[in-house]
Enzyme design. Structure first.
Site, PDB file in Angstrom:
ATOM      1  CG  ASP A  42     -14.080  12.339 -16.793  1.00  0.00           C
ATOM      2  OD1 ASP A  42     -13.754  12.624 -17.938  1.00  0.00           O
ATOM      3  OD2 ASP A  42     -13.278  11.620 -16.027  1.00  0.00           O
ATOM      4  CE  LYS A  64     -13.794  20.774 -11.417  1.00  0.00           C
ATOM      5  NZ  LYS A  64     -12.702  20.275 -12.157  1.00  0.00           N
ATOM      6  CG  MET A 176      -5.579  20.797 -17.355  1.00  0.00           C
ATOM      7  SD  MET A 176      -5.150  19.858 -15.803  1.00  0.00           S
ATOM      8  CE  MET A 176      -3.910  18.720 -16.463  1.00  0.00           C
TER       9      MET A 176
HETATM   10  N1  SAH Z   1      -6.258  13.147 -20.760  1.00  0.00           N
HETATM   11  C1  SAH Z   1      -6.541  14.334 -21.572  1.00  0.00           C
HETATM   12  C2  SAH Z   1      -6.220  15.492 -20.754  1.00  0.00           C
HETATM   13  C3  SAH Z   1      -6.788  15.687 -19.359  1.00  0.00           C
HETATM   14  S1  SAH Z   1      -6.324  17.377 -18.684  1.00  0.00           S
HETATM   15  C4  SAH Z   1      -6.104  14.224 -22.927  1.00  0.00           C
HETATM   16  O1  SAH Z   1      -5.236  13.374 -23.246  1.00  0.00           O
HETATM   17  O2  SAH Z   1      -6.362  15.132 -23.771  1.00  0.00           O
HETATM   18  C5  SAH Z   1      -7.647  18.279 -19.472  1.00  0.00           C
HETATM   19  C6  SAH Z   1      -6.797  19.494 -20.441  1.00  0.00           C
HETATM   20  O3  SAH Z   1      -6.805  18.887 -21.537  1.00  0.00           O
HETATM   21  C7  SAH Z   1      -7.635  20.624 -20.434  1.00  0.00           C
HETATM   22  O4  SAH Z   1      -7.494  21.597 -19.638  1.00  0.00           O
HETATM   23  C8  SAH Z   1      -7.044  21.242 -21.949  1.00  0.00           C
HETATM   24  O5  SAH Z   1      -5.909  21.711 -21.615  1.00  0.00           O
HETATM   25  C9  SAH Z   1      -7.021  19.868 -22.762  1.00  0.00           C
HETATM   26  N2  SAH Z   1      -8.071  19.395 -23.725  1.00  0.00           N
HETATM   27  C10 SAH Z   1      -8.854  18.371 -23.519  1.00  0.00           C
HETATM   28  N3  SAH Z   1      -9.707  18.371 -24.411  1.00  0.00           N
HETATM   29  C11 SAH Z   1      -9.467  19.288 -25.280  1.00  0.00           C
HETATM   30  C12 SAH Z   1     -10.180  19.833 -26.441  1.00  0.00           C
HETATM   31  N4  SAH Z   1     -11.090  19.541 -26.988  1.00  0.00           N
HETATM   32  N5  SAH Z   1      -9.515  21.112 -26.868  1.00  0.00           N
HETATM   33  C13 SAH Z   1      -8.585  21.747 -26.428  1.00  0.00           C
HETATM   34  N6  SAH Z   1      -7.897  21.349 -25.309  1.00  0.00           N
HETATM   35  C14 SAH Z   1      -8.547  20.211 -24.576  1.00  0.00           C
END
Ligand code: SAH
Length: 257
Positions: A42, A64, A176
């Site tokens: 994704d 998306k 998020m």
């Molecule tokens: N499973 C993922 C989180 C999924 S929810 C994890 O463990 O990282 C998606 C959220 O993760 C985004 O809205 C943001 O808040 C955060 N996120 C994911 N990748 C990111 C990145 N490279 N930089 C900043 N925030 C990130």
């Protein structure tokens, strides 16, 4: 009904891709990615990682895309089960860690219901890696003894966050949360967290486009807007946020101004 009992079924691997930099996948995750017959990925999983797929592997985008909604969760479950039933090695590549707000739990349940073997390969979560990449330790002796990771999304039942409970935790990491930054900061101030509490936002952490901004609870929302901080982004609230190397941050912002 075909009789599957005597067919060899494939395994589904829920693999954490890490926070953004393709180098931050685990060794096991990368090995499995190279072996996979089918890869479902994704939006948040680094595109570069897909180049590791073996020739002929099937790559399925379930995230998306330009205006199109993401594949419904039920459809992802169906695809995982379908390909595993055909005896394929299936990798479900997910941003960060599969079990941190990634609906990995639901995907594992779907495999269980279908009696498909499923292994979870943990990943480096943005919850810790995004602050870290900006120089913010989520814990620090004398400064932060606990941290909580919170989704800023509502639970669908309209319940808002329990800001009073959150205000008591040394370091708060919101995922998020970009769209609700203002409400989060206001909620924490109203719950008793001082308005001058350090607060930071880290955008696209561990990628070449990483930017971060350190401010206070009272002025982070405005500064984030002024600097057009977008998503994905992680918000960090607490004294540790002030430990980010400020000079580097200013340079990063000037470079993009
Ligand atoms: N499973 C993922 C989180 C999924 S929810 C994890 O463990 O990282 C998606 C959220 O993760 C985004 O809205 C943001 O808040 C955060 N996120 C994911 N990748 C990111 C990145 N490279 N930089 C900043 N925030 C990130």
């Amino acid at each position: 009904m075909p009789d599957h009992r005597y067919q060899v079924q494939g395994t589904v691997y829920l693999v954490g891709a890490g926070p953004g930099d393709p180098d931050l996948i685990t060794v096991r995750g990368l090995r499995l990615l190279r072996q996979a017959d089918v890869i479902l990925y994704d939006r948040l999983a680094a595109r570069e990682l897909l180049r590791e797929a073996k020739p002929g592997a099937r790559l399925i985008d379930v995230g998306k895309r330009a205006g199109r909604p993401s594949t419904p969760q039920e459809e992802i479950h169906r695809l995982l089960v379908l390909h595993a039933r055909r005896g394929r090695t299936v990798v479900r590549l997910k941003g960060g860690d599969p079990f941190v707000f990634g609906r990995g739990g639901e995907e594992r349940e779907a495999c269980k219901r279908a009696a498909i073997a499923c292994e979870v390969v943990p990943g480096v979560s943005s919850a810790v890696a995004a602050p870290g990449a900006a120089g913010i330790p989520v814990t620090h002796r004398q400064v932060s003894r606990h941290f909580a990771v919170i989704t800023a999304r509502s639970n669908g039942k309209g319940a808002s966050l329990d800001y009073r409970a959150l205000a008591a935790i040394d370091t708060l990491v919101f995922l998020m949360g970009r769209g609700r930054l203002k409400q989060i900061c206001r909620g924490l101030i109203e719950a008793g967290r001082p308005p001058d509490t350090p607060a930071a936002i880290v955008e696209r952490a561990t990628t070449p486009d990483q930017r971060s901004l350190v401010a206070t609870l009272s002025d982070l929302p405005l500064q984030a807007d002024d600097n057009a901080i977008s998503t994905p982004a992680v918000i960090v609230v607490g004294e540790v946020a002030a430990m980010a190397p400020q000079r580097a941050l200013r340079q990063a912002l000037q470079a993009t101004a």
